[in-house]
Design an enzyme around this catalytic site. Structure first.
Site, short mmCIF file in Angstrom:
data_model
loop_
_atom_site.label_atom_id
_atom_site.label_comp_id
_atom_site.label_asym_id
_atom_site.label_seq_id
_atom_site.Cartn_x
_atom_site.Cartn_y
_atom_site.Cartn_z
N GLY A 95 0.83 -1.20 0.00
CA GLY A 95 0.00 0.00 0.00
C GLY A 95 0.87 1.25 0.00
N ARG B 185 0.84 -5.02 -5.18
CA ARG B 185 0.94 -6.07 -4.15
C ARG B 185 1.39 -7.39 -4.80
NH1 ARG B 185 -0.79 -4.21 0.77
NH2 ARG B 185 -2.39 -2.61 0.79
N ASP C 215 5.62 -5.58 5.67
CA ASP C 215 5.97 -6.97 5.98
C ASP C 215 6.07 -7.84 4.72
OD1 ASP C 215 6.38 -8.86 8.21
OD2 ASP C 215 4.60 -9.83 7.35
N THR D 37 4.76 1.36 6.44
CA THR D 37 3.34 1.04 6.52
C THR D 37 2.65 2.09 7.37
OG1 THR D 37 1.64 -0.42 7.42
CG2 THR D 37 3.80 -0.65 8.39
N ASP E 261 0.17 1.42 8.98
CA ASP E 261 -0.34 0.66 10.13
C ASP E 261 0.63 0.69 11.32
OD1 ASP E 261 -2.49 0.08 8.58
OD2 ASP E 261 -2.05 -2.05 8.32
N ASP F 192 2.99 -1.32 12.17
CA ASP F 192 3.07 -2.59 12.89
C ASP F 192 4.29 -3.44 12.50
OD1 ASP F 192 2.22 -3.28 10.37
OD2 ASP F 192 0.35 -4.24 11.00
N ARG G 243 -5.25 -3.40 9.72
CA ARG G 243 -5.63 -4.75 9.34
C ARG G 243 -5.41 -5.72 10.51
NH1 ARG G 243 -5.34 -6.97 3.99
NH2 ARG G 243 -4.08 -5.35 3.08
O1 F6P Z 1 -1.26 -2.13 4.73
C1 F6P Z 1 -1.71 -0.84 4.80
C2 F6P Z 1 -3.19 -0.76 4.55
O2 F6P Z 1 -3.52 0.60 4.40
C3 F6P Z 1 -4.07 -1.42 5.60
O3 F6P Z 1 -4.32 -0.60 6.70
C4 F6P Z 1 -5.32 -1.69 4.81
O4 F6P Z 1 -6.02 -2.79 5.33
C5 F6P Z 1 -4.80 -2.04 3.45
O5 F6P Z 1 -3.55 -1.41 3.34
C6 F6P Z 1 -5.70 -1.61 2.33
O6 F6P Z 1 -5.18 -2.10 1.16
P1 F6P Z 1 -5.62 -1.66 -0.30
O7 F6P Z 1 -5.01 -0.31 -0.55
O8 F6P Z 1 -5.04 -2.70 -1.17
O9 F6P Z 1 -7.09 -1.58 -0.31
#
Ligand code: F6P
Length: 345
Positions: free
Chosen positions: A13, A75, A106, A128, A130, A132, A174
Site C-alpha cells: 500500500g 501487491r 511486511d 506502513t 499501520d 506494525d 488490518r
Molecule cells: O497495509 C496498509 C493498509 O492501508 C491497511 O491498513 C489496509 O487494510 C490495506 O492497506 C488496504 O489495502 P488496499 O489499498 O489494497 O485496499
C-alpha cells in the site's frame, strides 16, 4: 565489488513519506557515492517484468511534499510465480543493478529477505501506515494518517453533539490498532475497538449505554477495520484475498453501527475513512523520518551490508537483519490501550 547502479522499488500500500525516502536515497547516493539509479516501476511487478525508469536529480526534484510514490506500487508477490525468485535475480542482472533497495511493509520485506538469503544484494526500508513492523518504533506515513483521523474525529465531534448521535468511525489497521489508538486518544474517542482486543458486542453496548446514562447525549467510537468480536454472531463478510493472502477488509464499522442503533435505540451513523488516511501530503515528522531512512539505506548499500533493513529505535536510526523486521507484527501493547481505556464510556 564496485557499486555503480542501484535500483529502488516501493511495494504494498502506498504511504505518505515514500517520496522523501526516494529523494534521500538518490540525493545522497548521487552526490556522495556517485551511484546512478533506476526506478523500478510498480513494486515487485516491475522486477518480474523488468520495467524501470531512470531516476536522477530531476526526477526527485520537488517530490518531498508529494504523497504516494513516484515509482508506483503493487501487491505483486514474485514467490506466487514458479521460479519468481530466479526471475527477479535474472532481471536484476539484465537491468545491471548492483544493488536493490526495497521499500515496503511486511510482505515486500519478506520478499527482500528471501532474495537476500539466496545471495541477491538487497536491503530494505520499512513502510506502513499501520505502524506494525517489528523492531521499529515508527514507520513513516503513520503520523500523517493519525493526524488525518484526528482531524476527522474533531469534525465528527461537532456534528455528533449537534444531533445527539453515536458516531462510529472506521479506520485502517488490518492486524493492529495503532492508528485507532493514537487518533482515538488524540481525538477524545469514547470507545476504541482494535484487533489486539476481542470485545463482545455486549460490552460495546454496555459502554455506550453507561455513557448516555450519565447524561452524555452523543458518543464517538473508533473502530479499526480488522477488529473481531468474541460473539460468533458478529462476523464481517470477507471478499477475496491479495497475492500475499490478506483478506479485503471493510464493513465492521457498519456492523457496529447497526447493532448499536438496534440494541440501544440511539441514532447512529458510520463514517469509513478508508484511503483518505493514506493520501496526500506527509506531515513534517514523516518527511523527516522518510529522509532519515533513505539516507541510512543508501549508506547500507555503500557498505554492501546486504540482507539488512533500517529501523527506528528510540530516536536512533539503526540497521537490523531483514528477518528481525518480518514475520511477527508489532502489536498495540496493553499499557497504551489502558491509557485509552481511562476515557471510555
Ligand atoms: O497495509 C496498509 C493498509 O492501508 C491497511 O491498513 C489496509 O487494510 C490495506 O492497506 C488496504 O489495502 P488496499 O489499498 O489494497 O485496499
Amino acid at each position: 565489488m564496485t557499486i555503480k547502479t542501484v535500483g529502488i522499488l516501493t511495494g504494498g500500500g502506498d504511504c505518505p513519506g515514500l517520496n522523501a525516502v526516494i529523494r534521500g536515497v538518490v540525493r545522497k547516493g548521487m552526490n556522495e557515492y556517485g551511484f546512478r539509479f533506476r526506478g523500478v516501476q510498480q513494486g515487485w511487478r516491475g522486477m518480474m517484468e523488468g520495467v524501470w525508469e531512470p531516476l536522477g536529480s530531476e526526477e526527485v526534484s520537488g517530490i518531498l511534499p508529494r504523497g504516494g510514490t513516484i515509482l508506483g506500487t503493487s501487491r505483486t508477490n514474485p514467490y506466487k510465480t514458479e521460479d519468481g525468485g530466479e526471475i527477479v535475480i535474472e532481471n536484476m542482472k539484465r537491468m545491471k543493478l548492483d544493488a536493490l533497495i526495497a521499500i515496503g511493509g511486511d510482505d515486500t520485506l519478506s520478499v527482500a529477505q528471501k532474495l537476500a538469503a539466496s545471495g541477491a544484494p538487497v536491503v530494505g526500508v520499512p513502510k506502513t501506515i499501520d505502524n506494525d513492523i517489528n523492531n521499529t518504533d515508527f514507520t513513516f506515513g503513520f503520523d500523517t494518517a493519525v493526524n488525518i483521523v484526528t482531524e476527522a474525529l474533531d469534525r465528527i465531534h461537532t456534528t455528533a453533539e449537534s444531533h445527539n448521535r453515536v458516531m462510529v468511525v472506521e479506520v485502517m489497521g488490518r492486524h493492529s490498532g495503532w492508528i485507532a489508538v493514537h487518533s482515538g486518544i488524540a481525538g477524545g474517542a469514547d470507545l476504541i475497538l482494535i484487533p489486539e482486543q476481542t470485545p463482545t458486542i455486549a460490552e460495546v453496548i454496555e459502554t455506550i449505554k453507561k455513557r448516555h446514562a450519565r447524561g452524555k447525549s452523543f458518543s464517538i467510537i473508533v473502530v479499526a477495520e480488522g477488529v473481531t468480536f468474541a460473539d460468533d454472531d458478529y462476523v464481517v463478510q470477507e471478499s477475496g484475498t491479495d497475492e500475499f493472502g490478506h483478506v479485503k477488509l471493510g464493513g465492521v464499522g457498519q456492523l457496529v453501527s447497526d447493532v448499536i442503533e438496534k440494541e440501544t435505540g440511539f441514532e447512529t451513523r458510520v463514517t469509513v475513512l478508508g484511503h483518505l488516511q493514506r493520501g496526500g501530503t506527509p506531515t513534517a515528522f514523516d518527511r523527516v523520518l522518510g529522509t532519515r531512512y533513505g539516507i541510512a539505506a543508501i549508506d547500507l548499500v555503500q557498505r554492501q551490508d546486504w540482507g539488512k533493513m533500517v529501523a527506528l529505535q528510540g530516536n536512533q536510526i539503526v540497521t537490523i537483519p531483514l528477518e528481525d523486521g518480518i514475520g511477527e507484527l508489532k502489536m498495540v501493547d496493553d499499557d497504551l490501550y489502558n491509557i485509552a481505556k481511562v476515557f471510555f464510556g
